[in-house]
Design a protein around this motif. Structure first.
Motif, short mmCIF file in Angstrom:
data_model
loop_
_atom_site.label_atom_id
_atom_site.label_comp_id
_atom_site.label_asym_id
_atom_site.label_seq_id
_atom_site.Cartn_x
_atom_site.Cartn_y
_atom_site.Cartn_z
N ASN A 143 -5.03 7.39 -2.90
CA ASN A 143 -3.77 6.90 -2.37
C ASN A 143 -3.15 7.89 -1.40
OD1 ASN A 143 -4.09 5.86 -5.31
ND2 ASN A 143 -2.73 4.40 -4.33
N THR A 188 12.18 -2.09 3.88
CA THR A 188 11.50 -1.19 2.96
C THR A 188 10.04 -1.01 3.37
OG1 THR A 188 10.95 -3.03 1.50
CG2 THR A 188 12.98 -1.84 1.04
N ASN A 242 5.23 3.98 3.74
CA ASN A 242 4.26 2.93 3.45
C ASN A 242 3.08 3.57 2.73
OD1 ASN A 242 5.57 0.71 4.96
ND2 ASN A 242 5.13 2.02 6.72
N ARG A 243 2.53 2.87 1.74
CA ARG A 243 1.46 3.45 0.93
C ARG A 243 0.16 2.66 1.08
NH1 ARG A 243 6.20 4.73 -0.93
NH2 ARG A 243 6.47 6.68 -2.04
N LEU A 244 -0.94 3.41 1.19
CA LEU A 244 -2.27 2.82 1.26
C LEU A 244 -3.06 3.22 0.03
CD1 LEU A 244 -3.31 3.67 4.94
CD2 LEU A 244 -2.44 1.50 4.07
N GLU A 245 -3.78 2.27 -0.52
CA GLU A 245 -4.76 2.56 -1.57
C GLU A 245 -6.11 2.14 -1.04
OE1 GLU A 245 -6.09 1.38 -6.10
OE2 GLU A 245 -4.41 0.34 -5.19
N GLU A 279 -1.07 10.99 -2.28
CA GLU A 279 -0.42 10.38 -3.44
C GLU A 279 -1.45 10.07 -4.52
OE1 GLU A 279 2.38 7.27 -2.61
OE2 GLU A 279 3.77 8.78 -1.87
N LEU A 286 5.77 -0.51 2.47
CA LEU A 286 4.75 -1.43 2.02
C LEU A 286 3.68 -0.68 1.24
CD1 LEU A 286 3.31 -4.31 2.52
CD2 LEU A 286 2.13 -3.10 4.33
N TYR A 287 3.08 -1.35 0.29
CA TYR A 287 1.91 -0.84 -0.41
C TYR A 287 0.77 -1.79 -0.09
CZ TYR A 287 -1.05 0.93 -4.15
OH TYR A 287 -2.07 1.49 -4.86
N LEU A 288 -0.36 -1.23 0.33
CA LEU A 288 -1.46 -2.05 0.78
C LEU A 288 -2.77 -1.52 0.22
CD1 LEU A 288 -2.59 -4.20 2.81
CD2 LEU A 288 -2.61 -2.38 4.50
N GLY A 289 -3.51 -2.35 -0.49
CA GLY A 289 -4.83 -1.99 -0.97
C GLY A 289 -5.90 -2.47 -0.01
N ALA A 298 0.31 8.11 1.65
CA ALA A 298 1.50 7.50 2.25
C ALA A 298 1.57 7.96 3.70
CB ALA A 298 2.76 7.91 1.50
#
Length: 141
Positions: A120, A74, A127-130, A103, A76-79, A122
């Motif tokens: 945000n 899957t 994969n998602r970045l904040e 996003e 990833l979400y990363l701050g 993707a």
């Protein structure tokens, strides 16, 4: 700040280009690869992108290591910490220019807390970045 994170991607070259451009305004760059042939079994080939202090030994830095995605993995979400709202804006703009998917445009996110400013994006693998500036955090040196 983040120490390190592995992100599984479907196209290493395309992803290296995306992440290096998206993170360039924050002082990040490609710094090298890890060849799995030199390590223990089960450790994949890794492709490193680090902030401007990573690997210098003078302060704690952060890094991201890209690896080839395997079937069923899957995203990833990363701050990622930004020292100012302007850096949130710059990283968001660079990520969109590099092919990222919007996003959430840069804005105050008072539903999390006062002084929480973020954006945000993707990548093309989900994969998602904040990019986030928390007004109460001290600036990193």
């Amino acid at each position: 700040m983040i120490d390190h994170v592995y992100i599984s991607v479907t196209d290493i070259d395309k992803s290296l280009a995306f992440y290096s451009e998206a993170l360039k305004p924050l002082g990040w760059s490609i710094f090298g690869n890890y060849d799995s042939a030199s390590g223990p079994e089960g450790v994949p080939d890794l492709y490193g992108i680090g902030d401007d202090t990573y690997g210098k030994g003078k302060a704690v830095g952060s890094s991201i290591w890209l690896r080839q995605r395997k079937p069923g993995e899957t995203g990833l979400y990363l701050g990622i910490v930004c020292d100012t709202n302007e850096l949130v804006d710059a990283a968001y703009a660079a990520a969109i220019k590099a092919g990222g998917i919007d996003e959430g445009k840069p804005a105050d996110r008072t539903y999390f807390a006062r002084g929480y400013y973020a954006a945000n994006v993707a990548d093309f693998d989900g994969n998602r970045l904040e990019f986030v500036h928390k007004a109460w955090n001290p600036k990193r040196h």
